[in-house]
Scaffold this active site. Structure first.
Site, PDB file in Angstrom:
ATOM      1  N   LYS A   1     -12.495  -0.563  -8.088  1.00  0.00           N
ATOM      2  CA  LYS A   1     -13.154   0.560  -8.751  1.00  0.00           C
ATOM      3  C   LYS A   1     -14.561   0.234  -8.874  1.00  0.00           C
ATOM      4  CE  LYS A   1      -9.691   3.235  -9.787  1.00  0.00           C
ATOM      5  NZ  LYS A   1      -9.692   4.644  -9.160  1.00  0.00           N
ATOM      6  N   THR A   2     -15.443   0.878  -8.210  1.00  0.00           N
ATOM      7  CA  THR A   2     -16.765   0.577  -8.479  1.00  0.00           C
ATOM      8  C   THR A   2     -17.669   1.860  -8.619  1.00  0.00           C
ATOM      9  OG1 THR A   2     -17.126   1.190  -6.154  1.00  0.00           O
ATOM     10  CG2 THR A   2     -16.746  -1.270  -6.806  1.00  0.00           C
TER      11      THR A   2
ATOM     12  N   ARG B   1       2.875  13.199 -11.978  1.00  0.00           N
ATOM     13  CA  ARG B   1       1.899  13.791 -11.172  1.00  0.00           C
ATOM     14  C   ARG B   1       2.039  14.933 -10.475  1.00  0.00           C
ATOM     15  NH1 ARG B   1      -1.608   9.598  -9.278  1.00  0.00           N
ATOM     16  NH2 ARG B   1      -2.301   8.306 -10.986  1.00  0.00           N
TER      17      ARG B   1
ATOM     18  N   THR C   1      -0.595   9.768  -0.995  1.00  0.00           N
ATOM     19  CA  THR C   1      -0.787  10.590  -1.948  1.00  0.00           C
ATOM     20  C   THR C   1      -2.495  10.906  -1.836  1.00  0.00           C
ATOM     21  OG1 THR C   1      -1.359   8.427  -3.137  1.00  0.00           O
ATOM     22  CG2 THR C   1       0.708   9.827  -3.623  1.00  0.00           C
TER      23      THR C   1
ATOM     24  N   HIS D   1      -7.114   2.845   0.151  1.00  0.00           N
ATOM     25  CA  HIS D   1      -8.298   2.230  -0.315  1.00  0.00           C
ATOM     26  C   HIS D   1      -8.007   0.865  -0.419  1.00  0.00           C
ATOM     27  CE1 HIS D   1      -5.843   1.806  -4.326  1.00  0.00           C
ATOM     28  NE2 HIS D   1      -5.499   3.055  -3.928  1.00  0.00           N
TER      29      HIS D   1
ATOM     30  N   LYS E   1       2.768   4.746 -14.314  1.00  0.00           N
ATOM     31  CA  LYS E   1       1.950   6.214 -14.435  1.00  0.00           C
ATOM     32  C   LYS E   1       2.845   6.618 -15.753  1.00  0.00           C
ATOM     33  CE  LYS E   1       1.342   7.211  -9.872  1.00  0.00           C
ATOM     34  NZ  LYS E   1       1.773   6.131  -9.308  1.00  0.00           N
TER      35      LYS E   1
ATOM     36  N   HIS F   1      -4.890  -1.192  -1.205  1.00  0.00           N
ATOM     37  CA  HIS F   1      -3.839  -1.173  -0.382  1.00  0.00           C
ATOM     38  C   HIS F   1      -4.024  -2.508   0.813  1.00  0.00           C
ATOM     39  CE1 HIS F   1      -3.504   3.129  -1.327  1.00  0.00           C
ATOM     40  NE2 HIS F   1      -2.396   2.709  -1.420  1.00  0.00           N
TER      41      HIS F   1
ATOM     42  N   LYS G   1      -9.631  -3.849 -12.794  1.00  0.00           N
ATOM     43  CA  LYS G   1      -8.921  -3.575 -11.715  1.00  0.00           C
ATOM     44  C   LYS G   1      -9.595  -3.501 -10.457  1.00  0.00           C
ATOM     45  CE  LYS G   1      -4.965  -0.623 -11.098  1.00  0.00           C
ATOM     46  NZ  LYS G   1      -4.114   0.415 -11.514  1.00  0.00           N
TER      47      LYS G   1
ATOM     48  N   GLN H   1      13.649   4.661  -2.170  1.00  0.00           N
ATOM     49  CA  GLN H   1      12.976   3.436  -1.631  1.00  0.00           C
ATOM     50  C   GLN H   1      14.089   2.381  -1.192  1.00  0.00           C
ATOM     51  OE1 GLN H   1       9.407   2.151  -3.697  1.00  0.00           O
ATOM     52  NE2 GLN H   1       9.667   0.236  -2.795  1.00  0.00           N
TER      53      GLN H   1
ATOM     54  N   ASP I   1       4.118  -4.579  -8.931  1.00  0.00           N
ATOM     55  CA  ASP I   1       4.826  -3.481  -9.424  1.00  0.00           C
ATOM     56  C   ASP I   1       5.919  -2.886  -8.759  1.00  0.00           C
ATOM     57  OD1 ASP I   1       2.937  -2.503  -7.379  1.00  0.00           O
ATOM     58  OD2 ASP I   1       2.359  -0.712  -8.364  1.00  0.00           O
TER      59      ASP I   1
END
Length: 419
Positions: free
Chosen positions: A241-242, A93, A47, A52, A89, A55, A238, A182, A203
RNA sequence: GGGGGAAUGUCCCGAGUGGCAAAGGGGGGGGACUGUAAAUCCCCUGCUGUAAUGGCUUCGUAGGUUCGAGUCCUACUUCCCCCA
């Protein structure tokens, strides 16, 4: 999941280092891992043009698997990305084009080579793309071959679907099918590669269990699922995220210096956990590091940053990042590792204002935001704190670099070089 | 096909029924305290700007009423719920 006494090296390690959240058939899997080579896979959808840190735990699991003498398979979700995973989600998307997906796969691939050994040997890693089989099915054939094995009743009960319905958010039929795709992936890999284990984030539990059951039902073969805990920081954020947004793994999207900084800024309470998950250091060494008292814990964070950066970007990049950090934060000097932004003198022939420099450095989205930062005392030019939007003439450039050192906050420093 | 509801500051949630650049959260950013940590406290969070009771652009889309509309009217779009 109190499967305390695992016998296999793989599961013992996984347990000790904190990767395990749930396992479908723990005892059976333990036997399989003890008595032979287990082939396992994890799927990654394409995607974005880079993976990141979110993963990373999955990638590390494949690494642990290989280290324990088993065979990892990286599944690139070329086909599933066309549909889009609805998990977690609120709505569909925007769909990516085939070309975008292809592009993303090509830029993501390299990351895995840093963590896994690929090849043709029995425990060498393999990479597959589910578009190879998923795109070959005809609609009716797919429904007849696989649709019969899934009941709507059951699918509605899975969290990914249930949450949508409860929140009264629409879920399209397209997304609804993701789960089937899947599951079929897992079946396909079981048949073609003898793959018996699918791993993933917590998840993904529902998606994974469906695949496990499909294989057990259709082929009467053993299949297992294993999920990792949801990673958040000790203070509940989470993970990943920075200040700069997502922590990308590709060097061209986040420099090794910044990557090192990300790990260096780990919260105290997370250091041990992250060392176990994201480095290869032995557990007793990690135990020693995380027990360091008070400010000494910073040494453990540096080790974490060094090890994590070395694994992804190599030893050279890691030591440069470490040295750069030392220059910038411990000595207060400049470093070649700092990002440099070149700007044209033509637009402002005589001088630039503080706010302009901040904006051009990419540290503020607009001049207004830059002015607010100045008013809040958050901006320094050439180590001088600015309280008003002053002008800086070009004879004030730092002599050795011919650039302005632009700093916002404590950690964001950019060299702006007029040319 | 019929009936009822909903879309708000482009990060999210969410008040607001004629004076609104628009309450309150969350998230994000800056500062203080520290250890490049957490917690806590303070400030900021539409753009622009001679930091002006200034200009411009915002409340699904397009029109209309009004001195003035997120708020009223009309049409349209999308979504949700109920009935058929």
């Amino acid at each position: 999941m109190s499967d305390a006494a695992f016998q296999s090296e793989f599961l013992k390690t996984m347990q000790a280092r904190g990767y395990i959240h749930q396992i479908t058939h723990p005892a059976e899997l333990d036997v399989a891992a003890r008595t032979g080579v287990v082939t396992a896979y994890i799927g990654f959808d394409a995607t974005a043009s880079s993976l990141h840190v979110g993963h990373l735990i999955q990638i590390m699991m494949l690494r642990r698997l290989q280290q324990a003498g088993h065979k990892p398979i990286v599944l690139m979700g070329g086909g599933t990305t066309k549909v889009g995973d609805p998990t977690d989600k609120d709505g569909q998307r925007p769909l990516l084009t085939d070309a975008q997906i292809q592009g993303n796969i090509s830029t993501i691939k390299g990351t895995f080579q840093k963590f896994l050994t690929f090849g043709d040997g029995p425990t060498d890693a393999a990479m597959v793309n589910n578009d190879d089989w998923l795109s070959k099915f005809g609609y009716v054939q797919f429904l007849r071959d696989y649709g019969v094995h899934f009941t709507i009743n059951r699918m509605l009960a899975f969290d990914s679907v249930k949450n949508r319905l409860e929140r009264e958010q629409p879920m399209t039929f397209l997304e609804f099918n993701y789960m089937l795709m899947q599951s079929v992936d897992f079946l396909e890999l079981a048949r073609s590669h003898g793959c018996v284990l699918q791993m993933g984030g917590s998840d993904q539990w529902g998606n994974i269990v469906n695949g496990v059951e499909l294989i057990r039902r259709v082929d009467q073969k053993a299949a297992f699922g294993l999920t990792t805990p949801l990673l958040s920081t000790a203070s509940g954020q989470k993970m990943g995220k920075t200040v700069g947004g997502a922590v990308w793994l590709n060097a061209d999207m986040r420099s090794p210096y910044d990557y090192w900084q990300f790990w260096r800024n780990t919260e105290d309470a997370d250091v041990g956990r992250f060392l176990r998950l994201f480095t290869d250091l032995p557990l007793d060494e990690i135990a020693r590091l995380e027990a360091l008292p008070g400010a000494e814990i910073n040494d453990a964070k540096k080790v974490l940053a060094n090890e994590a950066t070395r694994m992804l970007h190599g030893a050279d990049a890691a030591s440069r990042a470490a040295a750069g950090a030392q220059d910038v934060f411990e000595r207060g000097t400049l470093s070649a590792e700092l990002p440099v932004v070149e700007v044209s003198k033509a637009e402002f022939p005589d001088a630039r204002t503080t706010a302009t420099l901040v904006k051009e450095a990419g540290l503020a989205a607009s001049l207004g935001e830059a002015r607010k930062l100045i008013a809040n005392g958050g901006v320094a030019i050439n180590d001088q704190r600015m309280t008003t939007d002053d002008k800086h003439t070009y004879d004030q450039l730092l002599p050795d670099l011919q650039a302005f050192k632009v700093q916002v906050g404590k950690k964001k420093i950019v060299l702006v070089k007029p040319t």
